[in-house]
Design a protein around this motif. Structure first.
Motif, PDB file in Angstrom:
ATOM      1  N   ASP A  62       0.829  -1.206   0.000  1.00 42.10           N
ATOM      2  CA  ASP A  62       0.000   0.000   0.000  1.00 42.10           C
ATOM      3  C   ASP A  62       0.862   1.255   0.000  1.00 42.10           C
ATOM      4  O   ASP A  62       0.608   2.204  -0.747  1.00 42.10           O
ATOM      5  N   LEU A  63       1.895   1.267   0.840  1.00 39.45           N
ATOM      6  CA  LEU A  63       2.776   2.434   0.909  1.00 39.45           C
ATOM      7  C   LEU A  63       3.577   2.598  -0.381  1.00 39.45           C
ATOM      8  O   LEU A  63       3.775   3.724  -0.847  1.00 39.45           O
ATOM      9  N   GLU A  76       2.703   1.997  -3.327  1.00 33.11           N
ATOM     10  CA  GLU A  76       1.835   2.619  -4.332  1.00 33.11           C
ATOM     11  C   GLU A  76       1.674   4.121  -4.102  1.00 33.11           C
ATOM     12  O   GLU A  76       1.322   4.853  -5.026  1.00 33.11           O
ATOM     13  N   MET A  77       1.931   4.580  -2.899  1.00 34.91           N
ATOM     14  CA  MET A  77       1.750   5.993  -2.565  1.00 34.91           C
ATOM     15  C   MET A  77       3.007   6.839  -2.788  1.00 34.91           C
ATOM     16  O   MET A  77       2.948   8.061  -2.692  1.00 34.91           O
ATOM     17  N   ASP A 107       5.598   9.007  -4.611  1.00 35.88           N
ATOM     18  CA  ASP A 107       5.444   9.839  -5.801  1.00 35.88           C
ATOM     19  C   ASP A 107       6.488  10.950  -5.776  1.00 35.88           C
ATOM     20  O   ASP A 107       7.177  11.151  -4.776  1.00 35.88           O
ATOM     21  N   LEU A 134       6.570  10.445   0.336  1.00 38.83           N
ATOM     22  CA  LEU A 134       5.576   9.508   0.844  1.00 38.83           C
ATOM     23  C   LEU A 134       4.921  10.155   2.052  1.00 38.83           C
ATOM     24  O   LEU A 134       5.608  10.568   2.991  1.00 38.83           O
TER      25      LEU A 134
END
Length: 96
Positions: free
Chosen positions: A7-8, A10-11, A13, A84
């Motif tokens: 999950d992390l 994917e976050m 950026d 993040l």
């Protein structure tokens, strides 16, 4: 059941300093050293791994930006970071 690491991951950026500076003004930006992975740090914070996080702080691998860094980045708001969000903090790693 959720996989925190996935999950992390994917976050993660890219963020411009312009977007991070309001968070830095509230001491919410934490710089992550080159030898650490943002997701590893995010997992440690999410899982409240105080001992590991404290060791990174003591070793200087997690820290707030210095006044000199803030000044330089405020003059170059297009500076890029890999970031993040782990509320209430934003983990940031300088892109060279």
């Amino acid at each position: 059941m959720s996989n925190v690491r996935a999950d992390l991951a994917e976050m993660v950026d890219v963020a411009l300093w312009e977007w991070l500076s309001p968070h830095a003004a509230r001491a919410r930006v934490i710089l992550v050293g080159a030898n650490l992975d943002l997701v590893d740090v995010g997992v440690a914070l999410t899982e409240d791994n105080t001992q590991l996080v404290q060791s990174w702080i003591e070793d200087g691998w997690l820290r707030h930006p210095t006044a000199e860094e803030l000044s330089a980045w405020n003059a170059n708001k297009e500076k890029e970071f890999t970031s993040l969000v782990i509320p209430p903090f934003v983990l940031a790693k300088l892109n060279f």
